[in-house]
Design an enzyme around this catalytic site. Structure first.
Site, short mmCIF file in Angstrom:
data_model
loop_
_atom_site.label_atom_id
_atom_site.label_comp_id
_atom_site.label_asym_id
_atom_site.label_seq_id
_atom_site.Cartn_x
_atom_site.Cartn_y
_atom_site.Cartn_z
N SER A 242 33.31 -43.20 -33.35
CA SER A 242 33.03 -42.16 -34.35
C SER A 242 31.72 -41.43 -34.05
O SER A 242 31.34 -40.52 -34.77
CB SER A 242 32.96 -42.79 -35.75
OG SER A 242 31.99 -43.82 -35.77
N ASN B 192 29.01 -52.25 -42.43
CA ASN B 192 29.79 -51.82 -43.60
C ASN B 192 28.90 -51.31 -44.73
O ASN B 192 29.16 -50.27 -45.32
CB ASN B 192 30.68 -52.95 -44.08
CG ASN B 192 31.71 -53.33 -43.02
OD1 ASN B 192 31.85 -52.62 -42.02
ND2 ASN B 192 32.42 -54.42 -43.24
N THR C 135 44.24 -7.62 -68.17
CA THR C 135 45.11 -8.80 -68.30
C THR C 135 46.36 -8.41 -67.53
O THR C 135 46.75 -7.24 -67.53
CB THR C 135 45.45 -9.13 -69.77
OG1 THR C 135 46.13 -8.01 -70.33
CG2 THR C 135 44.21 -9.45 -70.58
N HIS C 136 46.97 -9.36 -66.84
CA HIS C 136 48.14 -9.08 -65.98
C HIS C 136 47.81 -8.03 -64.92
O HIS C 136 48.70 -7.32 -64.45
CB HIS C 136 49.34 -8.62 -66.80
CG HIS C 136 49.61 -9.47 -68.01
ND1 HIS C 136 50.43 -10.57 -67.99
CD2 HIS C 136 49.12 -9.38 -69.27
CE1 HIS C 136 50.45 -11.12 -69.19
NE2 HIS C 136 49.65 -10.43 -70.00
N SER D 295 38.19 -2.24 -37.74
CA SER D 295 39.44 -2.55 -37.07
C SER D 295 39.37 -2.01 -35.65
O SER D 295 38.77 -0.97 -35.41
CB SER D 295 40.60 -1.89 -37.82
OG SER D 295 41.70 -1.69 -36.95
N LYS E 186 38.93 1.93 -41.01
CA LYS E 186 38.90 0.68 -41.77
C LYS E 186 37.52 0.07 -41.93
O LYS E 186 36.70 0.08 -41.03
CB LYS E 186 39.79 -0.35 -41.08
CG LYS E 186 41.24 0.04 -41.05
CD LYS E 186 41.94 -0.30 -42.34
CE LYS E 186 42.36 -1.75 -42.27
NZ LYS E 186 43.17 -2.12 -43.41
N GLU F 298 37.59 -12.42 -47.77
CA GLU F 298 38.90 -12.89 -47.32
C GLU F 298 38.81 -14.28 -46.69
O GLU F 298 39.62 -15.16 -46.93
CB GLU F 298 39.50 -11.91 -46.30
CG GLU F 298 40.02 -10.64 -46.93
CD GLU F 298 40.48 -9.64 -45.87
OE1 GLU F 298 41.68 -9.38 -45.80
OE2 GLU F 298 39.62 -9.14 -45.12
N GLN G 260 36.55 -44.96 -41.72
CA GLN G 260 35.84 -44.13 -40.75
C GLN G 260 36.35 -42.68 -40.82
O GLN G 260 35.64 -41.75 -40.45
CB GLN G 260 36.05 -44.70 -39.34
CG GLN G 260 35.29 -43.97 -38.27
CD GLN G 260 35.20 -44.80 -37.00
OE1 GLN G 260 34.51 -45.80 -36.95
NE2 GLN G 260 35.91 -44.39 -35.98
N LYS H 297 34.60 -39.25 -42.88
CA LYS H 297 33.48 -38.39 -42.56
C LYS H 297 33.86 -36.96 -42.22
O LYS H 297 33.25 -36.01 -42.71
CB LYS H 297 32.66 -39.00 -41.41
CG LYS H 297 31.89 -40.20 -41.89
CD LYS H 297 31.34 -41.01 -40.76
CE LYS H 297 31.20 -42.44 -41.20
NZ LYS H 297 32.49 -43.10 -41.56
N1 ARG Z 1 31.88 -46.31 -37.75
C1 ARG Z 1 32.26 -47.13 -38.85
C2 ARG Z 1 32.67 -46.24 -40.05
O1 ARG Z 1 32.46 -45.09 -39.98
C3 ARG Z 1 31.12 -48.00 -39.26
C4 ARG Z 1 31.51 -49.28 -39.93
C5 ARG Z 1 32.26 -50.14 -39.00
N2 ARG Z 1 32.40 -51.44 -39.48
C6 ARG Z 1 33.23 -52.29 -38.89
N3 ARG Z 1 33.25 -53.47 -39.37
N4 ARG Z 1 34.02 -51.94 -37.93
O2 ARG Z 1 33.19 -46.70 -41.02
#
Ligand code: ARG
Length: 473
Positions: free
Chosen positions: A29, A116, A161-162, A283, A289, A296, A328, A331
């Site tokens: 990661s 963790n 409205t509408h 454009s 344009k 948008e 993981q 993120k």
């Molecule tokens: N890269 C992991 C995550 O984003 C970190 C935690 C990993 N923990 C593990 N026991 N493999 O969650």
């Protein structure tokens, strides 16, 4: 015999074969979590200080660790840090580098901690600061809207409205509707912040730790308002991220509606506003344009944020306690939401002062659409006619106006009297656009005076949101 230790993985001890190369790439990661390096380092420094405070590390070891981590931060910021996929994530990259730099003492940092609780802490620190940045951009947009509202408090436009002309409103009043929507988004952000700013550290892998950790100490160091009560919950739930992305999705829904109006209003058909050349593009084929690309794109980006909300909800559902590697995947949706929402807010805030209002065109549109028809009905009611009868009388007058190409205010008194004898000269006071808006003179109404006092109240309310400053990170 192959020995996983020779490839330098911190967890290689119980393995005999090295990781498959594709598995390594697949499970890493670091490519996306390295953006949390500051939070990771701040969390580690606080953890080291706490370990020294409770006597698990010596003061000397603690100082060596802190110095090493600070140097690593500089290395990263100078672009000199060699991120390695073999080391999987931001946490193991930094920890391994610490040991490179300061030797065996570096290996003591991870005492009483797991990746963790470390990753859950990093995300919360990161998100906490980003919420602050976002809330500030949101406030800047609201301030821009309030200025526009103040400048155009007397400017008349058709209210719809509408998408059909309904009643005249002031442009300032219309801007204040956006201010209110964004005010609720501010309050949702502030509310969500309280549940984000809770510290998981100390939960370790899932069950807590056997070291005499002082979690309150670490929480104070990192500016957390509370500590997570349950270790299993602390390392596993990502509901705070879901809540944030849901808040962001609602905000994007508002920006998307706002975008839609700006797109309509800047079209040749409406021609109510000019968005400013620096916020439009041309454009390649049609020389005439000037396209409203910014609104948008903002409208378009709303879709991906909704998608991220669905990803996170689905990611979490069905996960047994406690941490699972599934997490993981939290993120990228979270970071992409942050990047895009901050970008949209920034563009909108920058665009507000560039908006030119075409007051004459809006006034003309309000005049053309029989927008004071309700005012005529109210006038008849004040003269004693039941509302349903008044509605009928005005309906006939409007039909006559459509046939003859005249607005109600352009008809002669005798013409109007043809629909009801109780109409007298004073009717023209209510048929004007100015009379119509001025008559809606109560809190929340469109009268220019009410708009001005609502602006004052909105400024007060906006100043009451306390936007937390980034703390260590
Ligand atoms: N890269 C992991 C995550 O984003 C970190 C935690 C990993 N923990 C593990 N026991 N493999 O969650």
């Amino acid at each position: 015999m192959s020995d996983a230790n020779d490839i330098d993985k911190p967890w290689a001890g119980r393995f005999t074969a090295p990781t498959d190369a594709f598995v390594e790439a697949f499970t890493a990661s670091v490519g996306f979590d390295k953006r949390m390096y500051k939070q990771d380092i701040a969390g580690s420094i606080a953890h080291a200080r706490m370990l020294a405070h409770v006597g698990v590390l010596t003061e000397q070891e603690c100082q060596a660790i802190i110095g090493g981590l600070q140097d690593i931060q500089l290395e990263i910021e100078r672009g000199e840090f060699a991120w390695s996929t073999t080391l999987e994530d931001v946490h193991m990259n930094i920890e391994a580098r610490l040991t490179d730099r300061i030797g065996a003492t570096g290996k003591k940092l991870h005492t009483g901690r797991s990746r963790n609780d470390q990753v859950a802490t990093d995300i919360r620190l990161y998100l906490r600061d980003q919420i602050g940045v976002m809330a500030r951009e949101l406030r800047r947009l609201q301030e821009g809207l309030l200025e526009l509202a103040e400048r155009e408090a007397d400017t008349i436009m058709p209210g719809f409205t509408h998408l059909q002309t309904a009643q005249p409103v002031t442009f300032g009043h219309h801007m204040l509707a956006w201010v209110e929507m964004l005010m609720r988004d501010q309050s949702r952000l502030a509310d969500c912040y309280q549940r984000v700013n809770v510290m998981p550290l100390g939960a370790a892998a899932l069950a807590g730790t056997t070291y005499p950790v002082d979690r309150e100490f670490t929480a104070r160091e990192l500016g957390f308002d509370a500590i997570a009560e349950n270790s299993l919950d602390a390392v596993s739930d990502r509901d705070f991220a879901i809540e944030f992305v849901s808040t962001a999705a609602t905000l994007m829904m508002h920006l998307s509606r706002f975008s839609e109006e700006l797109i309509l209003w800047s079209s040749a058909q409406f021609d109510f506003v000019d968005l400013g050349d620096s916020f439009c593009t041309g454009s390649s084929i049609m020389p005439q344009k000037k396209n409203p690309d910014v609104p948008e794109l903002v409208r378009g980006k709303t879709g991906r944020v909704y998608g991220h909300l669905m990803s996170l909800l689905t990611l979490m559902k069905g996960q047994p306690l406690a941490y699972n590697k599934d997490n993981q995947e939290d993120k990228e949706p979270l970071f992409d939401t942050l990047d895009n929402v901050k970008g949209c807010l920034r563009l909108f805030a920058d665009m507000m002062p560039q908006i030119t209002v075409k007051a004459e065109n809006m006034r003309e549109a309000a005049r053309r659409g029989f927008s004071t028809a309700t005012d005529l009905a109210d006038y008849l009611v004040r003269k004693g006619m039941p509302f349903r009868d008044a509605h009928e009388v005005v309906g006939k007058a409007v039909r006559h106006g459509v046939e003859t190409g005249k607005d109600l205010a352009e008809m002669a008194l005798a013409e109007l009297q043809g629909f009801s004898e109780i109409i007298t000269q004073d009717v023209f006071g209510v048929l004007t656009l100015e009379g119509s808006v001025a008559a809606r003179d109560h809190i929340g109404g469109t009268a220019p005076e009410q708009v001005r006092s609502a602006i004052g109240r909105a400024r007060d309310r906006l100043s009451q949101f306390k936007l937390a400053e980034p703390i260590q990170t």
